[in-house]
Design a protein around this motif. Sequence first.
Motif, PDB file in Angstrom:
ATOM      1  N   PHE A   1      -7.708 -54.965  18.452  1.00  0.00           N
ATOM      2  CA  PHE A   1      -7.793 -56.242  17.742  1.00  0.00           C
ATOM      3  C   PHE A   1      -6.865 -56.280  16.535  1.00  0.00           C
ATOM      4  O   PHE A   1      -6.325 -57.330  16.187  1.00  0.00           O
ATOM      5  N   PHE A   2      -6.667 -55.137  15.881  1.00  0.00           N
ATOM      6  CA  PHE A   2      -5.815 -55.066  14.697  1.00  0.00           C
ATOM      7  C   PHE A   2      -4.481 -54.383  14.992  1.00  0.00           C
ATOM      8  O   PHE A   2      -3.859 -53.813  14.079  1.00  0.00           O
ATOM      9  N   HIS A   3      -4.058 -54.405  16.243  1.00  0.00           N
ATOM     10  CA  HIS A   3      -2.749 -53.851  16.586  1.00  0.00           C
ATOM     11  C   HIS A   3      -1.661 -54.661  15.880  1.00  0.00           C
ATOM     12  O   HIS A   3      -1.774 -55.890  15.737  1.00  0.00           O
ATOM     13  N   PRO A   4      -0.559 -54.009  15.405  1.00  0.00           N
ATOM     14  CA  PRO A   4       0.486 -54.750  14.687  1.00  0.00           C
ATOM     15  C   PRO A   4       1.056 -55.934  15.468  1.00  0.00           C
ATOM     16  O   PRO A   4       1.458 -56.932  14.873  1.00  0.00           O
TER      17      PRO A   4
ATOM     18  N   LEU B   1     -17.132 -50.239  19.460  1.00  0.00           N
ATOM     19  CA  LEU B   1     -16.663 -51.149  18.423  1.00  0.00           C
ATOM     20  C   LEU B   1     -15.407 -50.625  17.749  1.00  0.00           C
ATOM     21  O   LEU B   1     -14.436 -51.359  17.515  1.00  0.00           O
ATOM     22  N   LEU B   2     -15.400 -49.339  17.441  1.00  0.00           N
ATOM     23  CA  LEU B   2     -14.208 -48.750  16.824  1.00  0.00           C
ATOM     24  C   LEU B   2     -13.017 -48.805  17.767  1.00  0.00           C
ATOM     25  O   LEU B   2     -11.871 -48.984  17.342  1.00  0.00           O
ATOM     26  N   ASP B   3     -13.285 -48.655  19.074  1.00  0.00           N
ATOM     27  CA  ASP B   3     -12.189 -48.725  20.053  1.00  0.00           C
ATOM     28  C   ASP B   3     -11.630 -50.145  20.138  1.00  0.00           C
ATOM     29  O   ASP B   3     -10.418 -50.339  20.256  1.00  0.00           O
ATOM     30  N   ARG B   4     -12.488 -51.147  20.049  1.00  0.00           N
ATOM     31  CA  ARG B   4     -12.020 -52.533  20.147  1.00  0.00           C
ATOM     32  C   ARG B   4     -11.258 -52.963  18.898  1.00  0.00           C
ATOM     33  O   ARG B   4     -10.299 -53.721  18.983  1.00  0.00           O
ATOM     34  N   PHE B   5     -11.677 -52.497  17.733  1.00  0.00           N
ATOM     35  CA  PHE B   5     -11.057 -52.931  16.483  1.00  0.00           C
ATOM     36  C   PHE B   5     -10.030 -51.926  15.972  1.00  0.00           C
ATOM     37  O   PHE B   5      -9.769 -51.865  14.775  1.00  0.00           O
ATOM     38  N   THR B   6      -9.447 -51.148  16.860  1.00  0.00           N
ATOM     39  CA  THR B   6      -8.436 -50.180  16.450  1.00  0.00           C
ATOM     40  C   THR B   6      -7.107 -50.877  16.148  1.00  0.00           C
ATOM     41  O   THR B   6      -6.847 -51.993  16.622  1.00  0.00           O
ATOM     42  N   ALA B   7      -6.273 -50.184  15.373  1.00  0.00           N
ATOM     43  CA  ALA B   7      -4.923 -50.687  15.084  1.00  0.00           C
ATOM     44  C   ALA B   7      -3.908 -50.179  16.090  1.00  0.00           C
ATOM     45  O   ALA B   7      -2.721 -50.512  15.988  1.00  0.00           O
ATOM     46  N   GLY B   8      -4.357 -49.386  17.047  1.00  0.00           N
ATOM     47  CA  GLY B   8      -3.471 -48.896  18.095  1.00  0.00           C
ATOM     48  C   GLY B   8      -3.867 -49.461  19.443  1.00  0.00           C
ATOM     49  O   GLY B   8      -4.313 -50.606  19.556  1.00  0.00           O
TER      50      GLY B   8
END
Length: 932
Positions: free
Chosen positions: A850-853, A834-841
């Motif tokens: 999911f939260f990539h810029p 989950l943390l890997d999917r919702f990372t900003a990188g």
Amino acid sequence: MSTMDNTPAAIGISCQLLPACSDDLRREKVRLEGKLNGIDFVEVGDDGVTLCVHLFGGVPSDIAVANVRISGGDRITGLRVLSVSEENEPDMHDDVCLRVVLDREGDHSAYCLCLVDASSGDDPANWRAYPGFDPRYACAPLRFRLGCAKDLDCAAATACVKPAPSLPDINYLAKDYASFRQLFFDRMAITVPGWQERHVPDIGVALVEVMAYVADHLSYYQDAVATEAYLATARRRISVRRHARLVDYRMHEGCNARAFVTLALAAGEQTLALDQLLLLVPPPGQLPVAPGPIDAKALDAARAQGALVFEPMTLDGADTITVVAAQSAIRIYTWGNQRCCLPRGSTQAVLLDAPLPAPPTETPPPGTPPGSDGGGTPLPQVRSEEVNAPRRALKLKPGDFLIFEEVLGVSTGNPADADPSHRHAVRLTGVQERVDPLDGSLLLQVNWDACDALPFDLCLSVRLSSPDCRWIDDVSLARGNVLLVDHGDHPPGQCQCDALCVPPEAIDDADYPGLSSAMASVPDACMRCQSLKEECWLVPGNAQYECCVCDGAVQDVIRPAGDSGHALNGSPLTWAEPLPTASGVPVCLLLSRDPRQAQPQLRVCGGRLDEVLISGIPDAGYQWAARHDLLESGPNDRHFVVEVDDDGVAHLRFGDGTLGRQPQAGDFFRALPRIGNGSVGNVGCDSIVWLAVKAGAAPEGIVPRNPMAASGGTDPESLAEVKRYAPGAFRANALRAITADDYAMFAAREPALQGASCQLAWTGGWYEADVVVDPRGAESLAPALAAKVKRDLWPYRRIGHDLAVLAARYVPLLIELRVCVLPDFLVAHVKADLLDRFTAGLRSDGVPGFFHPDCLLLGSPVYASALIAEAQAVAGVAHVELITLAREEGGVSGDVPADGVLHLASMEIAQIDSSPDHPDRGSITFIMGGGR
């Protein structure tokens, strides 16, 4: 007994004497000689009843009322003279005149005043001139009121005007051959009733059928003109092109292909002139093909059989290339390591600066490199004495091209299994000499532009799978000696020399004015013309003389061209986009093509015969430049337009003297076109294998090859495409920013941005366009990027608007998810996913999180359903519940929008970095349950 009166009859007088002449030369002659008197002109006084009759000479002393007669008039007739007297007042008139007072004023029609002999009677037909007066000037026209306004020219129209001919009786229903034939027979039956012959061999019937054929052809031409008058109905390519240009749509004629060609040399080095090289694709069906140089005879045969010809392109002013044998195949240095690669995105590499070793004499043991590089060059182990030799073999420099190529299969080590898509060209921006401090190997570090970064992972060394388990080095190599070439050939042309190769007495000055005098200054014109290997022609026309203004004046002679256009013989004409003018342009820009910017590739010279018909290239003053159109060309600009018809024939259209210079009849033109265009030039890799030169013997030992396929070749735009896109094309290219959305649209054109927004803010005295931009791959706006966006927007801003480029406003969010894990899955593993999917990188698989810029855009809302769906996609998740979705500032746990959508303003971007060092940048929390 009667006597005959031999006195000549008096000459009649009138205001309309024949013949009517435009040049009145007699008037000045009578005035200068002074023998006869006459009326010069009549001046009407302000009261309308007083006339001042100006004479050539003095006023006769005995003239009386009976000598002055006035005729004419429409509504008011029979004007009578009350008194006549001599008027000599310099304040009123420049000369003496005869003052005549009438009983009333006339109407708007013309009158005629005559000075007659008193015994002439009352009939104007019998009036005789006053004694001593010239009969031609005894009368003068007179108007009491002008029949035109004061601001118009009241000069009389020309007397010698031909009457308009009567219109023939035309049957407009006759539109084809049969109806025209019947129409002519019907007419003949009326005009020549006795002729009733209808047999085909009759001369009359033959003439009727010839005229019917001509009428049928003209009728078809009339229909074609009406058809070509509109874009929707036009069928000819040139007509569609001109219609599209009227709505600012530029129809393109395609573009030629470009390719990179490497030149391999076995030993030494050779310097070649680029303007003499030709690279060829062998004709189809010719087998076997031996790569290498070909002679002039083979070149002519290849051209005749349809071989594709490519020519080198000149970059940064370079006119030669030095082919170095060591640069035919260059090793990429791995610093003694194994299982190496150049990763995707690389912009530098280290090359081994040493020549390739000689082939081995026996089979190498396991653990040594294989015996071939896939391109015919053996690659055994490098001997230490060669590596440590104190000499450098590579002569690479900034601006040179380099091609990285996989030459061995990664899985098998076989050259046939090499991936042909793993070939990439770069242009060097930096070259530094290096030395390995461990073993003294001579190295060369090369750099290239980020635009040319490697698009794939380039494997350098691998280990084969069992049971072989050998180490394979030199899986990929670098190729130097690279040329940028494009499709197109300059085949020898044939000059039209018939008008120049005639005896002096047979020179045609009627169709080619001034040709005899021009030939006198160039006595060997015929020999010169026949030696030219270009297309050349004389402009036909005729000499026209301007009208004579006065006696003794020099007449102006003009030589308008009868037909200044010309159709080129070869096809298709090459259209090529000009190279960028900046130096060191990377490969990505050199291969980026726009066919609408392509220009026709031909050199046209035209002018005086002795200045153009020379052995070399004529002076620049006689060269004509190609333009897309002549709308901005002046009357002295030597410009022309190339228009391609439906058969692919290129027509040259010159100016008319107003829009572009007009060629003169008798001018000599020569053109050197380049032939070859379109997608046919997009040949595959390893297709360009022949090398030739335009003159002389081809260099020996050089083998050309294009590791990558040619690209950029585009076929001409079809008529259907033009008719579809031209009517609305002007709307797609905005020229001004009026609304806030316009500013955002222009800003979004910057490649370094992934989005832009704008709002017009009132400053108290005017509006300011606040443009908010979202940089690609970053959360901060660099000052240099902001300045560039503002500079690019400035030409489009509306007058009265200020302009500001601002960074987006990032809004940290607070998100909480309750996740129920399936019993068979570890909670820790599921949470890690989950943390890997919702990372900003980037995720572990290289996909943006999911939260990539780059996934969070300006003004894009955050949907609760998207969060739940993303979490539910993780393996082991049984159920997901959204607990919190709110802004971090002012948000509390348990806040979720009622509609499940967290809306953001147009200048805001959601931010969820989940960084422990920056808790103020948003966070997502998972409350795990279940599992094991």
